[in-house]
Design a protein around this motif. Structure first.
Motif, short mmCIF file in Angstrom:
data_model
loop_
_atom_site.label_atom_id
_atom_site.label_comp_id
_atom_site.label_asym_id
_atom_site.label_seq_id
_atom_site.Cartn_x
_atom_site.Cartn_y
_atom_site.Cartn_z
N PHE A 207 0.81 -1.22 0.00
CA PHE A 207 0.00 0.00 0.00
C PHE A 207 0.85 1.29 0.00
O PHE A 207 0.40 2.33 0.39
N ALA A 208 2.16 1.25 -0.42
CA ALA A 208 3.06 2.41 -0.43
C ALA A 208 2.64 3.38 -1.54
O ALA A 208 2.25 2.95 -2.64
N LEU A 209 2.73 4.81 -1.29
CA LEU A 209 2.37 5.84 -2.26
C LEU A 209 3.53 6.09 -3.22
O LEU A 209 4.70 6.04 -2.85
N GLU A 210 3.22 6.40 -4.49
CA GLU A 210 4.21 6.67 -5.51
C GLU A 210 4.81 8.07 -5.28
O GLU A 210 4.11 9.00 -4.94
N PRO A 211 6.15 8.27 -5.47
CA PRO A 211 6.76 9.60 -5.34
C PRO A 211 6.28 10.53 -6.46
O PRO A 211 5.97 10.08 -7.57
N SER A 212 6.23 11.82 -6.16
CA SER A 212 5.76 12.83 -7.14
C SER A 212 6.44 14.17 -6.88
O SER A 212 6.96 14.41 -5.77
N PHE A 213 6.40 15.02 -7.91
CA PHE A 213 6.97 16.38 -7.80
C PHE A 213 5.88 17.33 -7.32
O PHE A 213 4.79 17.39 -7.91
N ASP A 214 6.15 18.06 -6.26
CA ASP A 214 5.14 18.98 -5.74
C ASP A 214 5.34 20.42 -6.22
O ASP A 214 4.55 21.29 -5.87
N VAL A 215 6.37 20.71 -6.99
CA VAL A 215 6.62 22.06 -7.50
C VAL A 215 6.38 22.04 -9.00
O VAL A 215 6.91 21.16 -9.69
N PRO A 216 5.56 22.98 -9.50
CA PRO A 216 5.31 22.99 -10.95
C PRO A 216 6.57 23.32 -11.74
O PRO A 216 7.57 23.82 -11.20
N VAL A 217 6.50 23.11 -13.04
CA VAL A 217 7.63 23.39 -13.92
C VAL A 217 7.80 24.91 -14.06
O VAL A 217 6.84 25.62 -14.37
N ILE A 218 8.97 25.39 -13.81
CA ILE A 218 9.26 26.82 -13.91
C ILE A 218 10.58 27.01 -14.65
O ILE A 218 11.37 26.06 -14.80
N ASN A 219 10.78 28.27 -15.09
CA ASN A 219 12.03 28.66 -15.76
C ASN A 219 12.81 29.58 -14.85
O ASN A 219 12.25 30.44 -14.17
N ILE A 220 14.10 29.45 -14.87
CA ILE A 220 14.99 30.24 -14.02
C ILE A 220 15.84 31.14 -14.92
O ILE A 220 16.42 30.67 -15.91
N THR A 221 15.88 32.45 -14.57
CA THR A 221 16.70 33.43 -15.30
C THR A 221 17.69 34.04 -14.33
O THR A 221 17.31 34.51 -13.25
N VAL A 222 18.95 34.07 -14.74
CA VAL A 222 20.00 34.57 -13.86
C VAL A 222 21.04 35.29 -14.72
O VAL A 222 21.23 34.98 -15.90
N VAL A 223 21.66 36.31 -14.12
CA VAL A 223 22.70 37.08 -14.81
C VAL A 223 24.01 36.32 -14.72
O VAL A 223 24.31 35.67 -13.71
N PRO B 157 11.51 18.91 -16.15
CA PRO B 157 12.50 19.79 -16.78
C PRO B 157 12.49 21.20 -16.18
O PRO B 157 11.44 21.72 -15.81
N VAL B 158 13.65 21.84 -16.12
CA VAL B 158 13.81 23.22 -15.67
C VAL B 158 14.69 23.96 -16.69
O VAL B 158 15.80 23.48 -16.99
N GLU B 159 14.18 25.11 -17.21
CA GLU B 159 14.92 25.86 -18.21
C GLU B 159 15.74 26.95 -17.52
O GLU B 159 15.22 27.74 -16.74
N LEU B 160 17.03 26.98 -17.83
CA LEU B 160 17.93 27.99 -17.26
C LEU B 160 18.29 29.01 -18.34
O LEU B 160 18.87 28.67 -19.36
N ASN B 161 17.91 30.30 -18.10
CA ASN B 161 18.24 31.40 -19.00
C ASN B 161 19.34 32.25 -18.37
O ASN B 161 19.25 32.63 -17.20
N VAL B 162 20.34 32.57 -19.15
CA VAL B 162 21.48 33.36 -18.67
C VAL B 162 21.49 34.70 -19.40
O VAL B 162 21.50 34.73 -20.63
N LEU B 163 21.45 35.80 -18.65
CA LEU B 163 21.50 37.15 -19.21
C LEU B 163 22.93 37.66 -19.17
O LEU B 163 23.65 37.46 -18.17
N VAL B 164 23.31 38.37 -20.25
CA VAL B 164 24.66 38.91 -20.35
C VAL B 164 24.56 40.41 -20.55
O VAL B 164 23.89 40.87 -21.49
#
Length: 552
Positions: A21-37, A117-124
């Protein structure tokens, strides 16, 4: 019964332990994109619920294994796992680089495998590529009429925009900097650009681009051109390029003619605009003027770009110094010259003697009668005529004295009889003189005139030296105000209202007038056949006329 209950408990614990009766693992955070300089730290989130005994793995878009559980697999110490809470399996990347951008995948080794998946955007930030290594400004040298390309190569993520500014060469603080815009974007209160600019061969979209083209460059196009690159990622960068335009000299004389006295000192000034500045000097009688004991040549810069002032100081001027001087300037592109004349200034002799004036009277309601007596020989008139003239003259004095006060009247009559008695003393000399009396009225003003006598009680007729000379009369403040108001006021023009005289014509009268005007003219008889021989108008000089005969 008790044995059955114990058996059910043992069976339930066994099933739970086996994971039935064990529960299946799951992701609790929705898919987001990360932008960083670039250069900053990026944290890629991944939170898992009910992980149990499963494992979390991070890979990149090329399926390269980065981490397994809490262990780093790739040989890059910038990458690791960040676990602020038990359910967090965040991927952390220090000192982010441009090559780090892309897709990263968080995986759970279930069956089938679960991924996030997580998208990483890099600003220059923007960066200028063709800037000098030492950061100094670039320089471009051209000649008038050529086409100049000012280049500003930039890079950045997202691609930066480049705006152009211009300021004069002498403006080191940038207080006169103006943005270069197209003619369509030019404000109404701003003057037209002295040069023609285009970017990407499109002059109407605004001056934004990496290459600024200056067409048919002239001396008015030189200056410091500044490109500013920005892409909303601070900081913005800029680069300056100095554009120098070579042109032949232009000589401008402040004065074309100057005068000075002998023995005095004067300075001749000449303004020269040229780039480059090469040769400039003064010439007199075809010879260059060099600095000496009486001549001194100086050169000093002006506030305008490429402009100098060439001065020639002449001391103790003599006769040989008067004449024409030439200011000469030349460089490799051409030459120019202008001439000026130094004349001798002669002092004018001023006549200090002025014609004396009579103390002006005052404007009070007083009249003075002046009596002038002239003598004529006895043969000019007989005694009867002289007597009648004497009586007539006396009546004029008497009538003139009626408007005076009693004191002035007695004085005038006394003076008259004194002259009369004096004239009769000449009877034994051959005749009776005729006395002509002239009444002269003088309006006398109580306001002091330009003569300004020290004592207003001086006798009438005192001769004083006028303060303002002949032909001048000082006006009072009231007279000045009245004169200004009269000259300043524009007289109003009166509109002429035209009214047709007489009553309105009827339709019959109008028709009759039209018929008379449109009727063919009768042949007129020449004037020679209508000559008037006998007429009352002959005395007026009228010999032959249509008007007097009534034909017109």
């Amino acid at each position: 019964m008790a044995d059955d209950l114990v058996g059910w408990i043992v069976l339930s614990l066994t099933i739970l332990r086996k994971g039935a009766f064990a529960l299946e693992p799951s992701f609790d955070v929705p898919v987001i994109n990360i932008t960083v300089v670039v250069g900053k730290t990026a944290i890629l989130p991944c939170s898992v619920e009910f992980l149990g005994e499963h494992k979390v793995v991070w890979t990149d878009e090329f399926s390269t294994l980065l981490t397994f559980d809490i262990n780093r697999i790739i040989d890059d110490d910038r990458i690791g796992i960040d676990r602020p809470y038990n359910k967090d399996w965040n991927l952390i990347i220090h000192d982010v680089r441009v090559k780090d951008r892309g897709r990263y995948i968080c995986q759970i080794n279930t069956h089938p495998i679960k991924t996030k998946p997580v998208e990483l955007n890099v600003l220059v930030p923007p960066q200028i590529l063709n800037e000098n290594d030492d950061g100094s400004r670039r320089e471009i040298l051209s000649k008038e009429g050529e086409t100049v390309n000012v280049i500003c190569n930039v890079s950045g993520i997202p691609p930066p925009s480049v705006k152009w500014y211009r300021r004069p060469l002498e403006d080191t603080l940038g207080s006169k900097k103006e943005r270069i815009v197209s003619e369509l974007d030019r404000p109404k209160d701003r003057q037209r650009e002295p040069c023609i600019y285009t970017v990407h061969d499109e002059p109407g979209i605004g001056m934004e681009g990496e290459i600024l083209v200056i067409h048919n460059v002239s001396r008015y196009c030189d200056g410091i051109y500044q490109c500013v690159a920005s892409n909303d990622v601070p900081p913005a960068v800029e680069m300056e390029t100095a554009v120098f335009v070579e042109f032949q000299p232009e000589v401008n004389l402040i004065n074309k003619r100057i005068s000075q006295e002998k023995g005095k000192e004067t300075i001749l000034l000449c303004e020269i605009t040229a780039f480059p500045q090469a040769l400039s000097y003064w010439m007199y009688h075809g010879q260059e003027v060099v600095s000496s004991e009486r001549f001194k040549v100086d050169i000093y810069p002006e506030g305008k770009a490429h402009t100098i002032t060439l001065s020639l100081r002449i001391t103790n001027i003599s006769e040989i110094d008067f004449g024409e001087y030439e200011c000469f300037a030349s460089n490799k592109l051409g030459r120019d010259r202008e001439s000026m004349v130094l004349n001798e200034l002669r002092k004018m002799k001023v006549n200090k003697q002025t014609t004396p004036a009579v103390v002006p009277p005052t404007t009070r309601s007083r009249q003075i009668v002046g009596l002038v007596a002239t003598y004529r020989p006895t043969h000019a008139r007989d005694e009867g005529e002289s007597y009648k003239g004497l009586v007539k003259d006396f009546q004029q004095v008497e009538n003139g004295c009626q408007s005076l006060n009693e004191k002035r009247t007695i004085t005038a009559i006394t003076l008259f009889f004194a002259l009369l008695l004096t004239s009769y003393q000449f009877l034994n000399q051959g005749g009776l003189p005729t006395i002509e009396l002239v009444l002269q009225g003088f309006k006398m003003s109580s306001i002091r005139s330009s003569v300004h006598p020290k004592d207003l009680n001086q006798p009438w007729g005192t001769i004083l030296k006028p303060e303002y000379g002949l032909g001048h009369q000082k006006m009072t403040d009231y007279e000045i105000d009245q004169t200004v108001d009269r000259l300043y006021k524009i007289p109003a023009t009166k509109e002429r209202v035209y009214e047709r005289p007489g009553k309105k014509m009827t339709e019959e009268e109008i028709a009759e007038m039209l018929q008379r005007l449109t009727k063919a003219p009768v042949e007129k008889i020449p004037d020679s056949d209508r000559r008037v021989t006998k007429s009352t108008y002959n005395e007026m000089g009228v010999v032959s006329s249509y008007a007097w005969k009534g034909y017109n």
